[in-house]
Design an enzyme around this catalytic site. Structure first.
Site, PDB file in Angstrom:
ATOM      1  N   ASP A  36      37.966  31.871  37.380  1.00  0.00           N
ATOM      2  CA  ASP A  36      38.227  32.828  36.304  1.00  0.00           C
ATOM      3  C   ASP A  36      38.076  34.238  36.861  1.00  0.00           C
ATOM      4  O   ASP A  36      37.466  34.442  37.905  1.00  0.00           O
ATOM      5  CB  ASP A  36      37.209  32.610  35.175  1.00  0.00           C
ATOM      6  CG  ASP A  36      37.687  33.093  33.814  1.00  0.00           C
ATOM      7  OD1 ASP A  36      37.958  32.244  32.944  1.00  0.00           O
ATOM      8  OD2 ASP A  36      37.784  34.327  33.625  1.00  0.00           O
ATOM      9  N   ASP A  62      41.961  35.871  40.187  1.00  0.00           N
ATOM     10  CA  ASP A  62      42.936  36.362  39.214  1.00  0.00           C
ATOM     11  C   ASP A  62      44.176  35.495  39.383  1.00  0.00           C
ATOM     12  O   ASP A  62      44.830  35.545  40.431  1.00  0.00           O
ATOM     13  CB  ASP A  62      43.249  37.841  39.514  1.00  0.00           C
ATOM     14  CG  ASP A  62      44.251  38.419  38.516  1.00  0.00           C
ATOM     15  OD1 ASP A  62      44.930  37.639  37.821  1.00  0.00           O
ATOM     16  OD2 ASP A  62      44.355  39.655  38.453  1.00  0.00           O
ATOM     17  N   VAL A  63      44.502  34.709  38.376  1.00  0.00           N
ATOM     18  CA  VAL A  63      45.593  33.731  38.533  1.00  0.00           C
ATOM     19  C   VAL A  63      46.952  34.394  38.762  1.00  0.00           C
ATOM     20  O   VAL A  63      47.873  33.758  39.267  1.00  0.00           O
ATOM     21  CB  VAL A  63      45.696  32.755  37.325  1.00  0.00           C
ATOM     22  CG1 VAL A  63      44.463  31.890  37.204  1.00  0.00           C
ATOM     23  CG2 VAL A  63      45.997  33.492  36.028  1.00  0.00           C
ATOM     24  N   ASN A  89      44.928  26.714  33.235  1.00  0.00           N
ATOM     25  CA  ASN A  89      44.603  26.898  31.827  1.00  0.00           C
ATOM     26  C   ASN A  89      44.455  28.367  31.412  1.00  0.00           C
ATOM     27  O   ASN A  89      44.609  28.687  30.239  1.00  0.00           O
ATOM     28  CB  ASN A  89      43.303  26.108  31.562  1.00  0.00           C
ATOM     29  CG  ASN A  89      42.627  26.507  30.278  1.00  0.00           C
ATOM     30  OD1 ASN A  89      43.043  26.089  29.194  1.00  0.00           O
ATOM     31  ND2 ASN A  89      41.600  27.348  30.370  1.00  0.00           N
ATOM     32  N   TYR A 154      54.416  35.465  23.624  1.00  0.00           N
ATOM     33  CA  TYR A 154      53.499  34.346  23.859  1.00  0.00           C
ATOM     34  C   TYR A 154      54.288  33.030  23.815  1.00  0.00           C
ATOM     35  O   TYR A 154      54.141  32.160  24.676  1.00  0.00           O
ATOM     36  CB  TYR A 154      52.392  34.372  22.795  1.00  0.00           C
ATOM     37  CG  TYR A 154      51.311  33.341  22.995  1.00  0.00           C
ATOM     38  CD1 TYR A 154      50.355  33.492  23.994  1.00  0.00           C
ATOM     39  CD2 TYR A 154      51.228  32.213  22.175  1.00  0.00           C
ATOM     40  CE1 TYR A 154      49.348  32.551  24.178  1.00  0.00           C
ATOM     41  CE2 TYR A 154      50.228  31.268  22.346  1.00  0.00           C
ATOM     42  CZ  TYR A 154      49.294  31.438  23.341  1.00  0.00           C
ATOM     43  OH  TYR A 154      48.296  30.501  23.522  1.00  0.00           O
ATOM     44  N   LYS A 158      54.831  30.040  26.676  1.00  0.00           N
ATOM     45  CA  LYS A 158      54.390  28.660  26.444  1.00  0.00           C
ATOM     46  C   LYS A 158      55.563  27.670  26.468  1.00  0.00           C
ATOM     47  O   LYS A 158      55.415  26.523  26.888  1.00  0.00           O
ATOM     48  CB  LYS A 158      53.596  28.578  25.136  1.00  0.00           C
ATOM     49  CG  LYS A 158      52.295  29.400  25.178  1.00  0.00           C
ATOM     50  CD  LYS A 158      51.412  29.043  26.369  1.00  0.00           C
ATOM     51  CE  LYS A 158      50.084  29.748  26.368  1.00  0.00           C
ATOM     52  NZ  LYS A 158      49.245  29.405  27.524  1.00  0.00           N
TER      53      LYS A 158
END
Ligand code: NAI
Length: 273
Positions: A36, A62-63, A89, A154, A158
């Site tokens: 995370d 940091d993804v 996630n 968003y 998704k």
């Protein structure tokens, strides 16, 4: 789910759904790596798991940074000699009408919710292919399964994750790798509190969310892991989803009416800039 020498990485593992999945996996004997960008909450989550007798460690990452993800995933693989779970996630929420959004808004959410997942897959998939097993679980959303007026950005991210994950589910099968999309509806986490509301009243949005009676992250974690055990391509806790899909396919005009209503209600949270 078997235990002992298994290891799993969970991005966004410091909070909410990721944290609950981490706790549940650790309870089942998996060594969990909570990845995370929030070190304080991450270390706190690790302590919580260790206090329960589980094994966990925090990795600051940091993804949205491909290099950081590659380094983190490879370090775990080298240390343990295996990677059983890769939970991509981490995610952020963003409310706002498309005409209120700038390109920076789009880039911000795409970088975390879409590129973050791609970076996780790019790092973990070849390793899993090499070892011949593993489970990749990408957190999408019920929002990835239908329209979401006033949260189009968003929903865009998704939908991308559902498309990517369900396609990869079949590609990866040949290599012994399982792939699932987690599609929660409303879960009681800090995501909406932390998220951006562009020309929208966040308090009003939060009120609307509360009315949906969000489920606890712990309950969702158990549900999600059950879906993984069954190797479901889409793990969605909405009990009537399939019935609704059939109903709305047969009666599309009812679906459109409902979506117009959703749009009118959601728009009530808009404030003039
Ligand atoms: P949360 O806000 O409690 O947890 C998200 C975690 O991701 C935080 O710890 C945050 O620090 C981390 N994160 C954010 N950006 C990051 C980055 N660039 N690099 C590394 N870590 C980063 O939210 P929640 O609800 O647990 O969200 C987890 C996932 O579930 C997200 O992908 C979200 O879109 C999805 N989801 C959540 C729903 C809900 O109702 N809470 C419903 C549907 C999907």
């Amino acid at each position: 789910m078997p235990s002992s020498n298994q290891v799993g990485i969970i991005t966004g593992g410091a909070s909410g759904i990721g944290r609950a999945i981490g706790k549940e996996l650790a309870r089942r004997g998996v060594y969990v790596m909570l990845a995370d960008k929030n070190a304080e909450e991450g270390e706190n989550a690790v302590q919580e798991i260790q206090a329960q007798g589980g094994n966990a460690r925090f990795i600051k990452v940091d993804v949205s940074d491909a290099k950081q993800m590659h380094t983190a995933v490879h370090a775990v693989y080298e240390e343990f000699g295996r990677l059983d779970y890769m939970f991509n996630n981490a995610g952020i929420s963003m409310y706002g009408e498309v005409y209120d959004m700038t390109l920076e808004h789009w880039e911000r959410i795409m970088n975390v919710n879409v590129w973050g997942v791609i970076h996780g897959i790019q790092a973990a998939y070849p390793l899993m292919k090499q070892q011949g097993f593993g489970h990749i679980a990408n957190t999408a959303s019920a929002t990835g399964l239908g329209p979401s007026p006033t949260a189009a950005a968003y929903a865009t991210t998704k939908h991308a994750i559902v498309g990517l994950t369900t396609s990869l589910h079949y590609e990866a099968e040949a290599f012994g790798i399982k792939v699932s999309a987690l599609c929660p509806a409303f879960v009681d986490t800090s995501i909406f509190e932390r998220g951006e509301a562009i020309s929208m009243d966040k308090a009003l949005i939060n009120e609307q969310v509360k009315k949906q009676k969000p489920m606890s992250p712990e309950k969702f974690a158990v549900f999600a892991l059950k879906g993984l055990e069954r190797n479901q391509p889409i793990v969605c806790p909405m009990p009537l989803r399939r019935t609704m899909d059939i109903f709305f396919t047969l009666f599309p005009s009812v679906h459109r009416k409902l979506m117009r209503l959703v749009c009118r209600v959601a728009r009530k949270a808009r404030v003039e800039a």
